[in-house]
Scaffold this active site. Sequence first.
Site, short mmCIF file in Angstrom:
data_model
loop_
_atom_site.label_atom_id
_atom_site.label_comp_id
_atom_site.label_asym_id
_atom_site.label_seq_id
_atom_site.Cartn_x
_atom_site.Cartn_y
_atom_site.Cartn_z
N CYS A 104 41.25 41.46 40.77
CA CYS A 104 40.84 41.62 39.37
C CYS A 104 40.03 40.42 38.90
O CYS A 104 38.94 40.57 38.33
CB CYS A 104 42.05 41.80 38.46
N HIS A 150 43.55 43.41 31.32
CA HIS A 150 44.66 43.85 32.17
C HIS A 150 45.55 44.78 31.35
O HIS A 150 45.90 44.45 30.21
CB HIS A 150 45.49 42.64 32.65
N GLU A 200 41.60 39.13 28.77
CA GLU A 200 41.40 37.95 29.60
C GLU A 200 40.28 37.07 29.03
O GLU A 200 39.21 37.53 28.72
CB GLU A 200 41.07 38.36 31.04
N ARG A 203 47.95 36.49 47.33
CA ARG A 203 49.36 36.44 47.74
C ARG A 203 49.68 37.60 48.68
O ARG A 203 50.53 37.50 49.55
CB ARG A 203 50.23 36.49 46.48
N1 PCA Z 1 45.32 44.79 39.67
C1 PCA Z 1 45.10 43.78 40.68
C2 PCA Z 1 44.00 44.31 41.55
C3 PCA Z 1 43.83 45.74 41.19
C4 PCA Z 1 44.62 45.93 39.97
O1 PCA Z 1 44.67 46.96 39.30
C5 PCA Z 1 44.84 42.41 40.08
O2 PCA Z 1 45.32 42.14 38.97
O3 PCA Z 1 44.17 41.59 40.72
#
Ligand code: PCA
Length: 205
Positions: free
Chosen positions: A144, A167, A81, A91
């Site tokens: 996140c 991610h 990211e 959402r």
């Molecule tokens: N993914 C979510 C929140 C927790 C996770 O593992 C996100 O991308 O916001």
Amino acid sequence: MTVVVSGFEPFGGDATNPSWETAQLLAERGEELVGDRVVAVRLPVTFAGAWPALDAVVREHDPEVVVALGLAGGDGRVRLERVAVNVRDARIPDNAGAQPVDVPVVPGAPVGHWSTLPLKASLVAVREAGVPVEVSGTAGTYVCNDVFYALMHHWGSVPGRRAGFVHVPDAGAVPVEDQVTAVAAVVRQALLGAPEPRVAAGTES
Ligand code: PCA
């Protein structure tokens, strides 16, 4: 040197979250994989609780590098990211039932914060390790992104510190072992303070 890697508890009806499995394995094998101590912390998927949980561990261990991990389904790539944005727009409710819409993460703070991980050096290193990877222009507007923004705002923007968010995809798309390999490569680049190669990784839209 000390590295903190966070992962999240399951959310959205899933039984597991590979971000936590990956963080845990990295902590178990930190010396072997990155040559330094890795501390793992499991964060709740709540706007109210996620950053305070990470903040407490960062204060306790005073690390050089912090990499926060979260699950994002999608196209089966590890996503490095690039930028955290100062907005919450959920959402689905978080694990405490909260569903903020169009409110800032930190009121009055800048619209965004850059990752201070060496993204392009990491991109090259993860590719060389054989794991599908991309630089991502948005970490979303859920928990996140919230942790990513708070981490950069409160801790990661100080010179000499490296912090950011990665991610990971579903374990069915990229096995947890490969996720561990990828994140270890990112951490090694961050510890090295690797210079950024000129590698294009943007998108047209
Ligand atoms: N993914 C979510 C929140 C927790 C996770 O593992 C996100 O991308 O916001």
